[in-house]
Scaffold this motif. Structure first.
Motif, PDB file in Angstrom:
ATOM      1  N   LEU A  72       0.837  -1.201   0.000  1.00 13.58           N
ATOM      2  CA  LEU A  72       0.000   0.000   0.000  1.00 13.58           C
ATOM      3  C   LEU A  72       0.873   1.252   0.000  1.00 13.58           C
ATOM      4  CD1 LEU A  72      -2.786   1.386   0.286  1.00 13.58           C
ATOM      5  CD2 LEU A  72      -2.513   1.209   2.754  1.00 13.58           C
ATOM      6  N   LEU A  73       0.622   2.160  -0.957  1.00 14.07           N
ATOM      7  CA  LEU A  73       1.379   3.409  -1.046  1.00 14.07           C
ATOM      8  C   LEU A  73       0.780   4.428  -0.085  1.00 14.07           C
ATOM      9  CD1 LEU A  73       1.813   3.706  -4.938  1.00 14.07           C
ATOM     10  CD2 LEU A  73       3.201   2.465  -3.317  1.00 14.07           C
ATOM     11  N   VAL A  74       1.333   4.526   1.114  1.00 15.26           N
ATOM     12  CA  VAL A  74       0.809   5.433   2.138  1.00 15.26           C
ATOM     13  C   VAL A  74       1.384   6.831   1.950  1.00 15.26           C
ATOM     14  CG1 VAL A  74       0.682   5.886   4.619  1.00 15.26           C
ATOM     15  CG2 VAL A  74       0.527   3.539   3.763  1.00 15.26           C
ATOM     16  N   GLY A  75       2.696   6.932   1.755  1.00 17.24           N
ATOM     17  CA  GLY A  75       3.342   8.225   1.587  1.00 17.24           C
ATOM     18  C   GLY A  75       3.735   8.844   2.915  1.00 17.24           C
ATOM     19  N   LEU A  76       4.687   9.777   2.851  1.00 13.26           N
ATOM     20  CA  LEU A  76       5.173  10.475   4.045  1.00 13.26           C
ATOM     21  C   LEU A  76       5.158  11.979   3.797  1.00 13.26           C
ATOM     22  CD1 LEU A  76       8.345   8.374   5.014  1.00 13.26           C
ATOM     23  CD2 LEU A  76       6.076   8.221   6.037  1.00 13.26           C
ATOM     24  N   SER A  77       5.069  12.721   4.901  1.00 13.02           N
ATOM     25  CA  SER A  77       5.197  14.176   4.800  1.00 13.02           C
ATOM     26  C   SER A  77       6.646  14.512   4.454  1.00 13.02           C
ATOM     27  CB  SER A  77       4.803  14.825   6.127  1.00 13.02           C
ATOM     28  OG  SER A  77       5.717  14.428   7.137  1.00 13.02           O
ATOM     29  N   GLU A  78       6.873  15.765   4.078  1.00 10.94           N
ATOM     30  CA  GLU A  78       8.214  16.156   3.645  1.00 10.94           C
ATOM     31  C   GLU A  78       9.240  15.983   4.763  1.00 10.94           C
ATOM     32  OE1 GLU A  78      10.337  19.982   1.486  1.00 10.94           O
ATOM     33  OE2 GLU A  78       8.152  19.768   1.423  1.00 10.94           O
ATOM     34  N   GLY A  79       8.856  16.328   5.995  1.00  6.01           N
ATOM     35  CA  GLY A  79       9.776  16.204   7.129  1.00  6.01           C
ATOM     36  C   GLY A  79      10.131  14.762   7.425  1.00  6.01           C
ATOM     37  N   ASP A  80       9.106  13.873   7.428  1.00 11.30           N
ATOM     38  CA  ASP A  80       9.346  12.444   7.681  1.00 11.30           C
ATOM     39  C   ASP A  80      10.189  11.823   6.574  1.00 11.30           C
ATOM     40  OD1 ASP A  80       8.008  12.554  10.024  1.00 11.30           O
ATOM     41  OD2 ASP A  80       6.190  11.516   9.337  1.00 11.30           O
ATOM     42  N   MET A  81       9.954  12.258   5.310  1.00 11.50           N
ATOM     43  CA  MET A  81      10.721  11.708   4.193  1.00 11.50           C
ATOM     44  C   MET A  81      12.181  12.116   4.299  1.00 11.50           C
ATOM     45  SD  MET A  81      10.737   9.792   1.571  1.00 11.50           S
ATOM     46  CE  MET A  81       9.013   9.553   1.108  1.00 11.50           C
ATOM     47  N   ARG A  82      12.432  13.372   4.687  1.00 17.04           N
ATOM     48  CA  ARG A  82      13.813  13.834   4.852  1.00 17.04           C
ATOM     49  C   ARG A  82      14.525  13.034   5.930  1.00 17.04           C
ATOM     50  NH1 ARG A  82      12.532  19.203   4.161  1.00 17.04           N
ATOM     51  NH2 ARG A  82      12.167  19.392   6.404  1.00 17.04           N
ATOM     52  N   ALA A  83      13.828  12.810   7.049  1.00 13.88           N
ATOM     53  CA  ALA A  83      14.409  12.052   8.167  1.00 13.88           C
ATOM     54  C   ALA A  83      14.650  10.599   7.771  1.00 13.88           C
ATOM     55  CB  ALA A  83      13.486  12.127   9.379  1.00 13.88           C
ATOM     56  N   SER A  84      13.727  10.005   7.003  1.00 15.31           N
ATOM     57  CA  SER A  84      13.865   8.605   6.567  1.00 15.31           C
ATOM     58  C   SER A  84      15.050   8.434   5.633  1.00 15.31           C
ATOM     59  CB  SER A  84      12.581   8.137   5.877  1.00 15.31           C
ATOM     60  OG  SER A  84      11.492   8.152   6.769  1.00 15.31           O
ATOM     61  N   LEU A  85      15.225   9.378   4.698  1.00 19.36           N
ATOM     62  CA  LEU A  85      16.353   9.297   3.760  1.00 19.36           C
ATOM     63  C   LEU A  85      17.682   9.488   4.493  1.00 19.36           C
ATOM     64  CD1 LEU A  85      14.945  11.280   0.682  1.00 19.36           C
ATOM     65  CD2 LEU A  85      15.277   8.821   0.870  1.00 19.36           C
ATOM     66  N   LYS A  86      17.675  10.334   5.531  1.00 20.63           N
ATOM     67  CA  LYS A  86      18.890  10.531   6.332  1.00 20.63           C
ATOM     68  C   LYS A  86      19.276   9.242   7.050  1.00 20.63           C
ATOM     69  CE  LYS A  86      20.800  13.567   9.926  1.00 20.63           C
ATOM     70  NZ  LYS A  86      20.508  14.643  10.895  1.00 20.63           N
ATOM     71  N   THR A  87      18.261   8.548   7.599  1.00 19.64           N
ATOM     72  CA  THR A  87      18.517   7.257   8.271  1.00 19.64           C
ATOM     73  C   THR A  87      19.035   6.229   7.274  1.00 19.64           C
ATOM     74  OG1 THR A  87      16.732   7.734   9.834  1.00 19.64           O
ATOM     75  CG2 THR A  87      17.478   5.456   9.698  1.00 19.64           C
ATOM     76  N   LEU A  88      18.445   6.188   6.079  1.00 22.60           N
ATOM     77  CA  LEU A  88      18.874   5.232   5.055  1.00 22.60           C
ATOM     78  C   LEU A  88      20.310   5.505   4.634  1.00 22.60           C
ATOM     79  CD1 LEU A  88      18.099   2.854   3.247  1.00 22.60           C
ATOM     80  CD2 LEU A  88      17.190   4.482   1.573  1.00 22.60           C
ATOM     81  N   ARG A  89      20.676   6.774   4.563  1.00 23.61           N
ATOM     82  CA  ARG A  89      22.059   7.119   4.205  1.00 23.61           C
ATOM     83  C   ARG A  89      23.037   6.640   5.283  1.00 23.61           C
ATOM     84  NH1 ARG A  89      20.982  11.774   2.837  1.00 23.61           N
ATOM     85  NH2 ARG A  89      21.012  11.570   0.568  1.00 23.61           N
ATOM     86  N   ARG A  90      22.637   6.779   6.556  1.00 26.33           N
ATOM     87  CA  ARG A  90      23.475   6.277   7.658  1.00 26.33           C
ATOM     88  C   ARG A  90      23.613   4.756   7.587  1.00 26.33           C
ATOM     89  NH1 ARG A  90      20.457   7.612  12.593  1.00 26.33           N
ATOM     90  NH2 ARG A  90      22.026   6.293  13.607  1.00 26.33           N
ATOM     91  N   MET A  91      22.505   4.074   7.300  1.00 30.20           N
ATOM     92  CA  MET A  91      22.538   2.609   7.160  1.00 30.20           C
ATOM     93  C   MET A  91      23.497   2.199   6.042  1.00 30.20           C
ATOM     94  SD  MET A  91      18.411   2.129   7.444  1.00 30.20           S
ATOM     95  CE  MET A  91      18.379   0.673   6.397  1.00 30.20           C
ATOM     96  N   ALA A  92      23.420   2.923   4.899  1.00 31.02           N
ATOM     97  CA  ALA A  92      24.271   2.602   3.742  1.00 31.02           C
ATOM     98  C   ALA A  92      25.743   2.807   4.088  1.00 31.02           C
ATOM     99  CB  ALA A  92      23.868   3.459   2.548  1.00 31.02           C
ATOM    100  N   GLU A  93      26.058   3.886   4.789  1.00 29.19           N
ATOM    101  CA  GLU A  93      27.452   4.154   5.177  1.00 29.19           C
ATOM    102  C   GLU A  93      27.984   3.046   6.076  1.00 29.19           C
ATOM    103  OE1 GLU A  93      27.335   7.978   6.979  1.00 29.19           O
ATOM    104  OE2 GLU A  93      27.161   9.058   5.060  1.00 29.19           O
ATOM    105  N   LYS A  94      27.120   2.516   6.934  1.00 33.22           N
ATOM    106  CA  LYS A  94      27.547   1.467   7.869  1.00 33.22           C
ATOM    107  C   LYS A  94      27.942   0.189   7.130  1.00 33.22           C
ATOM    108  CE  LYS A  94      26.210  -1.003  12.059  1.00 33.22           C
ATOM    109  NZ  LYS A  94      27.441  -0.656  12.792  1.00 33.22           N
ATOM    110  N   VAL A  95      27.234  -0.136   6.043  1.00 34.79           N
ATOM    111  CA  VAL A  95      27.518  -1.385   5.307  1.00 34.79           C
ATOM    112  C   VAL A  95      28.417  -1.139   4.090  1.00 34.79           C
ATOM    113  CG1 VAL A  95      25.380  -2.462   6.072  1.00 34.79           C
ATOM    114  CG2 VAL A  95      25.400  -1.234   3.899  1.00 34.79           C
TER     115      VAL A  95
END
Length: 619
Positions: A121-144
């Motif tokens: 289901l495509l729920v979507g995120l607000s702009e603030g939540d999307m920015r925070a989610s992409l920041k977390t994903l970038r941290r995850m990527a750097e770790k691996v």
């Protein structure tokens, strides 16, 4: 209301109508003219209609069916995440481990859909939540040890909520280490003069063509190819993408070694011949080099001509997924390009092909095409571009950047667990190095200094040898894994003992040779009847040899379109074959496909050769 208005008395003057209108509005009764009745009823109906439309539009907004993606699969390299906002340390470690698994499944690549539930289901995120989610994903990527690239964002508007909600599609790719980049092989097919070599020159050199073939000069291997402008041999070119999705090619005076070091993903183009007299070379390239995909190049001004249909048929017969590039659009009017595309769509939709053409016109189309093309063999993307003006070249690069591998990590691991088997496709003599063989590692792992046996020779024997250095994509490599192409230095091994079609295998494999074999075939075309004694050129993997039809089981003869199990016998020397291997045979206009069903028992002489091989290997 209409009944009360129509119940008024007499037909008054215009002044009476004007004077009576307020009473009509206030009391909904009183004398009025016929014109007044019509005007009032029209206004009332129009107001009612507007109210109904507003109510309907509200209902449609609230009742709109929410968009879905297919449910998330446990295996594969695609992960759905609703949000990744401020995870705890424990949760972050879990997410990083999950990302590592997805990267392993995609052989170094993973796609994250942010703002999507596990059921799709495509729920979507607000702009603030999307920015925070992409920041977390970038941290995850750097770790691996990976980088992320935002592929595209989409707005989700099915909900009545007026706040803008988005979903993001993100590509995560490992940073290259020790030559462990993802390598995809793409065979380039198409009629002569369709612009295959020019397109590859533009992609790999990073410079547009001048309209007279300057870009293709670096790809040619022989003088006569430069003089005629026609490819007659198989050549290889590489196009890299780094972990951020940026193109890595020869444009900045890089060497092949530098391209390999900087790239997380490599596209190896196998440039094949378009002229009909080099058809055997083209077939050898398709059967021997095991391409993952095929790119059919069609000239916009000539359309489907010459060997185009034949090359399309060969790729489909060998079950190689194919996409189409319409080149030279700068030479034609828009109508001519559209006519060529319609012609291609018509051919692809015919019962023999059963393909679903998909014209790529935007970066969003290119991302969708790459993902669907790898998931479904029926999808056929069509690009229209120019190597001179550079029109739509960027879309093709986006497609190559996103294009995932066909095999997952599990299949790769299973092949690597098997014993070593290397197909010999090319043989060279290099000064100060000695004999060098080029080819593809079908199974197992090959390391520098490994001892293997090569054969079969004309007498059916296997000879011992030692692997010296290994080069992959023109740069040194210590370990070769299943599915990878490379060149192996064999030192002072006698070149005259080698030929194309041989295999280098582990001595533990106990390799067997074969003079006769049976195959289940379909006769695609034959002018008369196909019967015992007929001679054809057989292509099985890297094996290419003339064979005689010994017998047809259950039939005396075959006609076009018929099937049978046929016994073939090689006429020059024995070969090493695998059960179930795809087979293609031809002779003039005669063509057929099939697969190997059995290797026939050895004769007394062959048993003696087999025993001799065993003694040679055990020494």
């Amino acid at each position: 209301m209409d009944a009360q208005i129509s119940g008024g008395t007499g037909v008054g003057t215009t002044a009476n109508v004007r004077s009576n209108l307020p009473s009509v509005r206030s009391n909904l009764q009183g004398p009025s003219s016929g014109n007044g009745r019509r005007m009032t009823s029209k206004k009332t109906r129009s107001k009612k209609g507007k109210r109904r439309k507003r109510r309907r539009s509200k209902k449609t907004k609230t009742n709109k069916t929410p968009p879905y993606l297919p449910p998330e699969a446990e295996e594969g390299n695609i992960e759905y995440k609703l949000k990744l906002v401020n995870p705890t340390q424990y949760r972050f470690e879990h997410l990083a481990t999950q990302l590592k698994w997805r990267l392993q499944e995609g052989r170094g690549e993973a796609v994250y859909q942010i703002g999507v539930e596990d059921n799709g289901l495509l729920v979507g995120l607000s702009e603030g939540d999307m920015r925070a989610s992409l920041k977390t994903l970038r941290r995850m990527a750097e770790k691996v040890g990976a980088d992320i690239t935002l592929l595209r964002e989409r707005e989700v508007d099915y909900d009545s909520d007026r706040n803008c909600r988005k979903i993001s599609e993100v590509l995560v790719r490992k940073v290259p280490d020790d030559q462990q980049f993802l390598d995809l092989r793409v065979a380039v097919l198409g009629n002569v003069d369709s612009g295959k070599s020019t397109l590859l020159g533009v992609l790999t050199q990073g410079e547009l063509d001048n309209g007279r073939g300057r870009a293709r000069l670096n790809l040619f291997r022989h003088l006569h190819e430069i003089q005629t402008g026609r490819t007659s041999s198989i050549s290889f070119e590489i196009l890299g993408f780094n972990s951020k999705g940026e193109v890595v090619n020869y444009s900045d005076s890089r060497t092949a070694e530098e391209i390999c070091e900087s790239s997380s993903k490599m596209i190896t183009f196998i440039d094949l011949a378009g002229h009909h007299k080099y058809l055997k070379t083209t077939i050898f390239g398709l059967t021997s080099y095991c391409p993952d995909f095929a790119m059919l190049v069609v000239s916009a001004n000539t359309g489907i001509a010459g060997t185009t249909r034949e090359h399309l048929g060969l790729a489909m017969a060998l079950k190689v997924p194919i996409f189409i590039v319409v080149s030279k659009v700068d030479l034609c009017a828009k109508g001519t390009v559209e006519r060529t595309v319609r012609q291609l769509e018509h051919v692809l939709k015919l019962p023999g092909c059963n393909k679903v053409p998909m014209v790529v016109a935007s970066p969003d189309d290119a991302v969708t095409a790459a993902q669907q093309f790898a998931q479904s063999s029926s999808i056929t993307p069509i690009f229209t571009l120019s190597s001179v003006s550079g029109e739509s070249l960027a879309l093709l690069k986006v497609f190559f950047n996103i294009l995932p591998p066909l095999s997952n990590s599990k299949e790769q691991e299973e092949l690597m667990q098997q014993l070593t088997e290397f197909q010999v496709d090319e043989i060279y003599t290099v000064p100060d190095v000695g004999t060098v063989v080029g080819g593809t590692l079908y199974s197992g792992v090959c390391r520098e200094g490994e001892r293997l046996v090569v054969g079969p020779t004309d007498e059916g024997r296997f000879l011992r040898l030692k692997v010296g250095s290994i080069h992959r994509n023109r740069s040194a490599c210590r370990v070769l894994r299943a599915g990878q192409a490379a060149t192996l230095a064999l030192g002072n091994f006698d070149r005259s003992l080698l030929r194309k079609g041989m295999v280098m295998v582990s001595p533990k494999m106990n390799p067997t040779i074969c003079w006769q074999f049976e195959a289940a075939i379909v006769l695609l075309f034959h002018a008369k009847t196909f019967r015992r004694g007929f001679q054809v050129t057989v292509h099985v993997g890297n094996v290419r040899q003339t064979a005689t039809v010994e017998c047809l089981h259950g039939k005396e003869e075959l006609r076009t379109g018929e099937r049978a199990v046929v016994c073939f016998r090689f006429i020059k020397h024995p070969e090493y074959l695998r059960m179930g291997a795809k087979l293609l045979f031809r002779e003039g206009v005669t063509k057929g496909i099939g697969h190997v069903t059995s290797l026939l028992p050895e004769s007394h002489d062959q048993n003696q050769i087999h025993d001799q091989n065993q003694r040679e290997i055990e020494k």
